[in-house]
Scaffold this motif. Structure first.
Motif, mmCIF file in Angstrom:
data_model
loop_
_atom_site.group_PDB
_atom_site.id
_atom_site.type_symbol
_atom_site.label_atom_id
_atom_site.label_comp_id
_atom_site.label_asym_id
_atom_site.label_seq_id
_atom_site.Cartn_x
_atom_site.Cartn_y
_atom_site.Cartn_z
ATOM 1 N N ALA A 29 55.703 -0.335 26.607
ATOM 2 C CA ALA A 29 55.571 -1.716 27.412
ATOM 3 C C ALA A 29 55.673 -1.455 28.969
ATOM 4 O O ALA A 29 56.365 -0.409 29.395
ATOM 5 C CB ALA A 29 57.044 -2.375 26.882
ATOM 6 N N GLY A 30 54.922 -2.136 29.698
ATOM 7 C CA GLY A 30 54.949 -1.912 31.228
ATOM 8 C C GLY A 30 53.955 -0.774 31.728
ATOM 9 O O GLY A 30 53.724 -0.564 33.032
ATOM 10 N N ALA A 31 53.225 -0.175 30.753
ATOM 11 C CA ALA A 31 52.326 0.815 31.503
ATOM 12 C C ALA A 31 51.100 0.269 31.859
ATOM 13 O O ALA A 31 50.579 -0.829 31.370
ATOM 14 C CB ALA A 31 52.025 1.739 30.247
ATOM 15 N N TRP A 32 50.598 1.257 32.629
ATOM 16 C CA TRP A 32 49.335 0.871 33.392
ATOM 17 C C TRP A 32 48.346 1.615 32.426
ATOM 18 O O TRP A 32 48.195 2.760 32.327
ATOM 19 C CB TRP A 32 49.182 1.303 34.786
ATOM 20 N N VAL A 33 47.313 0.684 31.811
ATOM 21 C CA VAL A 33 46.472 1.203 31.137
ATOM 22 C C VAL A 33 44.953 1.722 31.879
ATOM 23 O O VAL A 33 44.489 0.815 32.589
ATOM 24 C CB VAL A 33 45.840 0.422 29.723
ATOM 25 N N ILE A 34 44.598 3.046 31.877
ATOM 26 C CA ILE A 34 43.239 3.370 32.554
ATOM 27 C C ILE A 34 42.427 3.664 31.447
ATOM 28 O O ILE A 34 42.705 4.751 30.635
ATOM 29 C CB ILE A 34 43.654 4.588 33.733
ATOM 30 N N ASP A 35 41.309 3.407 31.236
ATOM 31 C CA ASP A 35 40.191 3.653 30.237
ATOM 32 C C ASP A 35 39.191 4.757 31.468
ATOM 33 O O ASP A 35 38.674 4.243 32.254
ATOM 34 C CB ASP A 35 39.401 2.376 30.002
ATOM 35 N N SER A 36 39.334 5.932 30.772
ATOM 36 C CA SER A 36 38.758 6.798 31.803
ATOM 37 C C SER A 36 37.347 7.413 31.276
ATOM 38 O O SER A 36 36.445 8.265 31.761
ATOM 39 C CB SER A 36 39.664 8.223 31.813
ATOM 40 N N SER A 37 36.862 6.377 30.272
ATOM 41 C CA SER A 37 35.492 6.866 29.808
ATOM 42 C C SER A 37 34.133 7.068 30.767
ATOM 43 O O SER A 37 33.703 8.155 30.614
ATOM 44 C CB SER A 37 34.867 5.986 29.036
ATOM 45 N N ASP A 38 34.354 6.333 31.809
ATOM 46 C CA ASP A 38 33.511 6.413 32.844
ATOM 47 C C ASP A 38 34.038 6.856 34.028
ATOM 48 O O ASP A 38 33.343 6.578 35.108
ATOM 49 C CB ASP A 38 32.571 5.088 33.000
ATOM 50 N N MET A 39 35.064 7.552 34.071
ATOM 51 C CA MET A 39 35.494 8.142 35.234
ATOM 52 C C MET A 39 35.920 9.389 35.308
ATOM 53 O O MET A 39 36.045 10.117 34.238
ATOM 54 C CB MET A 39 37.155 7.417 35.774
ATOM 55 N N ASN A 40 35.783 9.965 36.617
ATOM 56 C CA ASN A 40 36.095 11.548 36.634
ATOM 57 C C ASN A 40 37.563 11.639 36.997
ATOM 58 O O ASN A 40 38.335 10.619 37.136
ATOM 59 C CB ASN A 40 35.224 12.284 37.364
#
Ligand code: CDP
Length: 220
Positions: free
Chosen positions: A187-198
């Motif tokens: 709860a309250g987490a920032w979700v980061i999808d790193s599929s296209d990120m270095n």
């Protein structure tokens, strides 16, 4: 437990999502200690395999933990974990440990013991702590929580690129389905999808999100 004195940045996510690389880099930018909780579950798995203990025999694993010395420390800005004086090092990512660790991680005797040791870091230093249950169970009160994700294809490719034989999809299924502290978006987490990120891009995004909390990088 006090997280007022020291800050904990929780980084959770599935297998091979890049959590370790970004957590290490973020800790370095902030001057925080990098704590790898997966290494603790891996070290206990290694010990059980070394001693010929059946990984699904909870009573036998509990006895093993009672008879073993587990030590969590800090060396060169990173957590270190020893079992009976040994850091299993490369053996932590052996195919045998990769396929056994999620089994050991379902056992509540193991989780209780390791979570207690992980919380001790919160009394000792500012840390970036990565795992599966850091923002949900170990430090639910911390305002700084990330969930780092990536597509299953990208994650499998990253592990293969490291030359490691690792059943990531199987580990994810077990980690998400278990009763005790399953992998979840806290709860309250920032979700980061790193599929296209270095790694650098993910760290830059994390620093941007942390800024309003007054968590700032060391000046370079
Ligand atoms: O390989 P990867 O970095 O994705 O995993 P890891 O962080 O080394 O964790 C290995 C395994 O330990 C996970 O698949 C989980 O089964 C378990 N684990 C856990 O249950 N809780 C944690 N806080 C950290 C790891």
């Amino acid at each position: 437990m006090s997280i007022d004195k020291f800050r904990v940045i929780a980084v959770d996510g599935p297998a091979a999502s890049g959590k370790s690389s970004v957590s290490r880099a973020l800790a370095q930018k902030l001057g925080y200690v990098y704590v790898n909780t997966g290494a603790m579950y891996r070290a206990v798995t290694w010990l059980a395999l070394e001693k010929g203990v059946d990984l699904s025999d909870a009573a036998a694993v509990e006895r093993l933990l009672e008879d073993s010395r587990l030590e969590a420390g800090i060396e060169e800005g990173q957590s270190c974990f020893r079992v009976d004086g040994v850091d299993p090092a490369e053996a932590l990512v052996s195919p045998e440990v990769n396929s056994g660790v999620s089994k050991i991680a379902t056992l509540s005797c193991v989780r209780t013991r390791l979570v207690e040791m992980q919380r001790q870091y919160g009394l000792r230093c500012d840390s970036v702590m990565e795992g599966r249950d850091i923002g949900s169970v170990v430090f639910p009160e911390t305002p700084a929580k990330f969930y780092v994700d990536a597509s299953v294809e990208v994650r499998a490719a990253r592990r293969l690129g490291q030359g490691l034989n690792d059943p990531v999809a199987l580990r994810d299924a077990m980690d998400s389905a278990r009763k005790s502290s399953p992998l979840t978006v806290p709860a309250g987490a920032w979700v980061i999808d790193s599929s296209d990120m270095n790694v650098a891009e993910v760290v830059t995004e994390m620093l941007r999100l942390l800024q309003p909390l007054g968590i700032l990088p060391l000046s370079e």
